[in-house]
Design a protein around this motif. Structure first.
Motif, PDB file in Angstrom:
ATOM      1  N   PHE A 103      28.318  69.679  73.197  1.00  0.00           N
ATOM      2  CA  PHE A 103      27.275  68.906  72.515  1.00  0.00           C
ATOM      3  C   PHE A 103      27.914  68.181  71.341  1.00  0.00           C
ATOM      4  CE2 PHE A 103      23.769  67.939  69.757  1.00  0.00           C
ATOM      5  CZ  PHE A 103      22.693  67.720  70.601  1.00  0.00           C
ATOM      6  N   SER A 104      27.618  66.896  71.223  1.00  0.00           N
ATOM      7  CA  SER A 104      28.202  66.128  70.126  1.00  0.00           C
ATOM      8  C   SER A 104      27.263  65.000  69.722  1.00  0.00           C
ATOM      9  CB  SER A 104      29.569  65.565  70.541  1.00  0.00           C
ATOM     10  OG  SER A 104      30.258  65.048  69.413  1.00  0.00           O
ATOM     11  N   LEU A 105      27.690  64.259  68.726  1.00  0.00           N
ATOM     12  CA  LEU A 105      26.971  63.076  68.274  1.00  0.00           C
ATOM     13  C   LEU A 105      27.690  61.847  68.791  1.00  0.00           C
ATOM     14  CD1 LEU A 105      26.171  63.952  64.536  1.00  0.00           C
ATOM     15  CD2 LEU A 105      24.679  64.167  66.526  1.00  0.00           C
ATOM     16  N   ASP A 121      32.408  59.251  70.566  1.00  0.00           N
ATOM     17  CA  ASP A 121      32.129  60.595  70.082  1.00  0.00           C
ATOM     18  C   ASP A 121      32.387  60.642  68.574  1.00  0.00           C
ATOM     19  OD1 ASP A 121      31.939  63.285  69.502  1.00  0.00           O
ATOM     20  OD2 ASP A 121      33.092  63.954  71.232  1.00  0.00           O
ATOM     21  N   GLY A 147      22.366  62.833  69.552  1.00  0.00           N
ATOM     22  CA  GLY A 147      23.039  64.013  70.072  1.00  0.00           C
ATOM     23  C   GLY A 147      22.708  64.229  71.535  1.00  0.00           C
ATOM     24  N   SER A 166      19.819  61.368  65.588  1.00  0.00           N
ATOM     25  CA  SER A 166      20.383  62.053  64.420  1.00  0.00           C
ATOM     26  C   SER A 166      20.291  61.104  63.232  1.00  0.00           C
ATOM     27  CB  SER A 166      21.840  62.444  64.686  1.00  0.00           C
ATOM     28  OG  SER A 166      22.437  62.995  63.527  1.00  0.00           O
ATOM     29  N   THR A 171      24.142  63.173  60.478  1.00  0.00           N
ATOM     30  CA  THR A 171      25.382  62.656  61.060  1.00  0.00           C
ATOM     31  C   THR A 171      26.541  62.807  60.089  1.00  0.00           C
ATOM     32  OG1 THR A 171      24.153  61.061  62.412  1.00  0.00           O
ATOM     33  CG2 THR A 171      26.497  60.630  62.064  1.00  0.00           C
ATOM     34  N   SER A 174      27.559  66.405  59.609  1.00  0.00           N
ATOM     35  CA  SER A 174      28.231  66.909  60.803  1.00  0.00           C
ATOM     36  C   SER A 174      29.675  66.427  60.864  1.00  0.00           C
ATOM     37  CB  SER A 174      27.478  66.463  62.057  1.00  0.00           C
ATOM     38  OG  SER A 174      26.161  66.982  62.080  1.00  0.00           O
ATOM     39  N   LEU A 190      24.503  72.625  66.280  1.00  0.00           N
ATOM     40  CA  LEU A 190      24.056  71.247  66.095  1.00  0.00           C
ATOM     41  C   LEU A 190      22.952  70.914  67.093  1.00  0.00           C
ATOM     42  CD1 LEU A 190      24.331  68.472  64.786  1.00  0.00           C
ATOM     43  CD2 LEU A 190      26.194  67.980  66.407  1.00  0.00           C
ATOM     44  N   ALA A 191      23.088  71.385  68.329  1.00  0.00           N
ATOM     45  CA  ALA A 191      22.060  71.130  69.341  1.00  0.00           C
ATOM     46  C   ALA A 191      20.720  71.721  68.914  1.00  0.00           C
ATOM     47  CB  ALA A 191      22.490  71.696  70.691  1.00  0.00           C
TER      48      ALA A 191
END
Length: 254
Positions: A103-105, A121, A147, A166, A171, A174, A190-191
């Motif tokens: 999981f990422s932004l 990413d 995300g 986000s 953001t 993070s 984060l998720a």
């Protein structure tokens, strides 16, 4: 590769993902489900309070399966070590790749020249990746970060269908957290943080859907008679404000 060839690869993968997730969710136990509900702010007065948001169930299942418990063990890892072995060979290989999902932004930078979109990413030095997703070709956010959980099945990356916005503060926190400590600076993952934010203020599940969902979930998870699954009303505005204050405190603590 042409667009037709890319879609011919992608569509069977999407169908296989549905089979795998359907087979994987029954390995989750009551503790897994309650843990996920608490992280999403859906555990109210000793029961799960599920809003009517169409993705709420998917978010709950995603956290239950893919986020680790206190022992750093994921329910999906249990599935891979047990019931996944009963899948067909192709699905077993795909399930193993899904086990490496992250999981990422991301930010959407452009449509891919063949199909899908290009993403950056934000938590991995703006690494560019090709996301294969027909829906996002027309609806991908063009501004701001969002995300999502993705994995690499081979030629491209594929998402799990849940996309949450986000805000700039989240953001920035993070990115700073990943740069300094290798993790997002929140109490939960984060998720779970982004899912929980998106569910705050959602309308409650309608009574007509309550019994249907309860029955379906009971058929997937073996709940003890003294701990029945109950769906209640959404958190009150006071509880929602309390959660937002907690999120703010978690961010400052990070």
């Amino acid at each position: 590769m042409t667009r037709e060839e890319a879609l011919a690869l992608y569509r069977p993968i999407r169908a296989a993902m549905r089979r795998i997730l359907s087979a994987g969710f029954p390995v989750c136990n009551q503790s897994d489900l309650i843990r996920a509900a608490k992280q999403l702010g859906l555990w109210v007065d000793g029961k799960i309070s599920l809003p009517e948001d169409e993705q709420a169930v998917e978010m709950l299942a995603d956290i239950t399966l893919f986020e680790p418990n206190q022992r750093k063990r994921r329910a999906f890892d249990v599935f891979l070590a047990t019931k996944a072995r009963q899948l067909e060979a192709g699905d077993i290989e795909l399930a193993q790749r899904m086990g490496k999902a992250f999981f990422s932004l991301f930010r959407c930078t452009a449509r891919h020249e063949m199909a899908g979109v290009w993403l950056e990413d934000q938590l991995d030095r703006n690494r560019s990746l090709w996301l294969m997703d027909e829906g996002m070709e027309a609806s991908a956010p063009t501004e701001g970060a969002f995300g999502m959980r993705v994995f690499d099945p081979g030629e491209f990356h594929v998402g799990f269908g849940i996309i949450v916005p986000s805000d700039e503060e989240t953001t920035e926190f993070s990115i700073q957290g990943m740069t300094r400590n290798g993790r997002a600076p929140f109490r939960h993952s984060l998720a779970a943080t982004l899912y929980g934010d998106s569910l705050c203020g959602s309308t409650p599940l309608s009574p007509g859907l309550e019994d249907a969902f309860t029955s379906a979930l009971a058929g997937l998870i073996d709940l003890r008679a003294d701990s029945r699954r109950v769906i209640g009303a959404r958190p009150t505005s006071q509880e929602a404000r309390k959660r937002k204050r907690q999120i703010g405190e978690d961010r400052r603590a990070g």
